[in-house]
Scaffold this active site. Sequence first.
Site, PDB file in Angstrom:
ATOM      1  N   ASP A  50      34.666   3.892   0.902  1.00 48.07           N
ATOM      2  CA  ASP A  50      33.310   3.810   0.335  1.00 48.07           C
ATOM      3  C   ASP A  50      33.096   2.434  -0.302  1.00 48.07           C
ATOM      4  O   ASP A  50      31.990   2.117  -0.747  1.00 48.07           O
ATOM      5  CB  ASP A  50      33.024   4.958  -0.641  1.00 48.07           C
ATOM      6  CG  ASP A  50      33.921   4.943  -1.860  1.00 48.07           C
ATOM      7  OD1 ASP A  50      34.858   4.119  -1.901  1.00 48.07           O
ATOM      8  OD2 ASP A  50      33.690   5.755  -2.779  1.00 48.07           O
ATOM      9  N   ASP A  89      36.042   8.175   4.058  1.00 53.72           N
ATOM     10  CA  ASP A  89      36.088   8.288   2.595  1.00 53.72           C
ATOM     11  C   ASP A  89      34.854   9.049   2.130  1.00 53.72           C
ATOM     12  O   ASP A  89      33.719   8.597   2.359  1.00 53.72           O
ATOM     13  CB  ASP A  89      36.095   6.868   2.017  1.00 53.72           C
ATOM     14  CG  ASP A  89      36.712   6.801   0.641  1.00 53.72           C
ATOM     15  OD1 ASP A  89      37.219   7.828   0.162  1.00 53.72           O
ATOM     16  OD2 ASP A  89      36.697   5.699   0.057  1.00 53.72           O
ATOM     17  N   LYS A 119      39.207  11.375   2.803  1.00 57.36           N
ATOM     18  CA  LYS A 119      39.824  11.070   1.507  1.00 57.36           C
ATOM     19  C   LYS A 119      38.820  11.403   0.422  1.00 57.36           C
ATOM     20  O   LYS A 119      37.616  11.197   0.614  1.00 57.36           O
ATOM     21  CB  LYS A 119      40.203   9.590   1.430  1.00 57.36           C
ATOM     22  CG  LYS A 119      40.738   9.169   0.051  1.00 57.36           C
ATOM     23  CD  LYS A 119      41.318   7.772   0.051  1.00 57.36           C
ATOM     24  CE  LYS A 119      40.314   6.681  -0.226  1.00 57.36           C
ATOM     25  NZ  LYS A 119      39.613   6.781  -1.520  1.00 57.36           N
ATOM     26  N   GLU A 121      38.446  11.451  -4.165  1.00 61.53           N
ATOM     27  CA  GLU A 121      39.042  10.920  -5.391  1.00 61.53           C
ATOM     28  C   GLU A 121      39.306  12.008  -6.427  1.00 61.53           C
ATOM     29  O   GLU A 121      38.533  12.970  -6.535  1.00 61.53           O
ATOM     30  CB  GLU A 121      38.107   9.857  -6.002  1.00 61.53           C
ATOM     31  CG  GLU A 121      37.965   8.619  -5.139  1.00 61.53           C
ATOM     32  CD  GLU A 121      37.131   7.521  -5.800  1.00 61.53           C
ATOM     33  OE1 GLU A 121      36.691   7.689  -6.962  1.00 61.53           O
ATOM     34  OE2 GLU A 121      36.926   6.480  -5.150  1.00 61.53           O
ATOM     35  N   GLU A 188      45.896   3.893  -7.121  1.00 62.31           N
ATOM     36  CA  GLU A 188      45.182   2.616  -7.317  1.00 62.31           C
ATOM     37  C   GLU A 188      45.309   2.139  -8.767  1.00 62.31           C
ATOM     38  O   GLU A 188      45.047   2.908  -9.711  1.00 62.31           O
ATOM     39  CB  GLU A 188      43.689   2.774  -6.944  1.00 62.31           C
ATOM     40  CG  GLU A 188      42.912   1.479  -7.158  1.00 62.31           C
ATOM     41  CD  GLU A 188      41.538   1.457  -6.494  1.00 62.31           C
ATOM     42  OE1 GLU A 188      41.208   2.395  -5.730  1.00 62.31           O
ATOM     43  OE2 GLU A 188      40.798   0.485  -6.745  1.00 62.31           O
TER      44      GLU A 188
HETATM   45  O1  KIV Z   1      37.048   2.768  -0.662  1.00 66.94           O
HETATM   46  C1  KIV Z   1      38.101   2.146  -0.505  1.00 66.94           C
HETATM   47  O2  KIV Z   1      38.150   1.090   0.142  1.00 66.94           O
HETATM   48  C2  KIV Z   1      39.311   2.693  -1.118  1.00 66.94           C
HETATM   49  C3  KIV Z   1      40.546   1.856  -1.093  1.00 66.94           C
HETATM   50  C4  KIV Z   1      40.457   0.777  -2.080  1.00 66.94           C
HETATM   51  C5  KIV Z   1      41.758   2.685  -1.265  1.00 66.94           C
HETATM   52  O3  KIV Z   1      39.272   3.756  -1.626  1.00 66.94           O
END
Ligand code: KIV
Length: 323
Positions: A50, A89, A119, A121, A188
């Site tokens: 994202d 994401d 993915k 968070e 992170e």
């Molecule tokens: O959105 C993204 O690019 C990420 C990475 C920094 C892991 O979540």
Amino acid sequence: MSTPPQGKLALPKLAEMKRRDEKIVMVTAYDAPGARFAEDAGIDIVLVGDTAAMVVLGYDGTVPVTMDEMVFLTRTVARAARRPIVIGDMPFGSYQVSDEAAVENAIRFFKEAGADAVKLEGAGPSLSRVRAIVGAGIPVMGHVGLTPQSATMLGGFKTQGKTAEAARRLVDDAVALEEAGCFAVVLEAVPAPVAAEVTRRLTVPTIGIGAGPDCDGQVLVYHDLLGLTEGHLPRFVKRYASLSREIRDALESYADEVRSGTFPEEQHAYEMPSEELEEFERMSETPSVSKPSDQATKSSSSPMNAQLPAPRSDPPLRKTSSP
Ligand code: KIV
């Protein structure tokens, strides 16, 4: 769960790589050329992060990017990346409301965009989202430490887990994400010893970004590592190229050459048979003012180009140097 396409790195291979102490390489990408470059470089995982909100779409943070935008970008990457695992994401708002909404949106990534996994968070409320999405047959990567979607609640873009108590909570969150069914967890902006402890505790791989050398793999943002991002960069970024400078120089040279008339040159133009030219001039009832280099000039990237004859097979030497 569906069968992965032929040639695709199988998800269980990531845990095997961890067991064999073989580092996993992950990078973000947001379009087909980026995905192809990643594929050719032998990258294992391509994340359509994202971060697209900032590095591609011009927003100040990751929060504004929508599901439709993420699905569109992920589809372009999934089309081009054959071997790497492609992860979509989940943007802010796509999984916070309920397990049902999270599953619906994860299905969009899987079905419409062709992602191999998603993915999301955080731990806490995200744990039941992970269980629901994995229960629907879609693999999930977790993400703890600095989670940019909740940066305001975390007090800004700051390293996480710096006190003993915060570090212990972070380890517990990562363990809970593995127990909920995540196949890997991104760490992170976490102190290296804390990331090392999480890596020891999990059987699934950890992928670090600003989390030291002991994670099972590393991820960087495409635009950061290639030097396309301008302005401040976090200290965990290493630049492997300076593409923004090259792009600026190339565009300036192009603009200079167009304005001075040195581009296009003869070799970039197309000819026509002389008898056709004569006939054309007769039809136009105007005396010829054109030199061969003034004839039909189509850019080589034009779709028309496919039907047009190739430029002269024996091009004259360039009169000017190109960028
Ligand atoms: O959105 C993204 O690019 C990420 C990475 C920094 C892991 O979540």
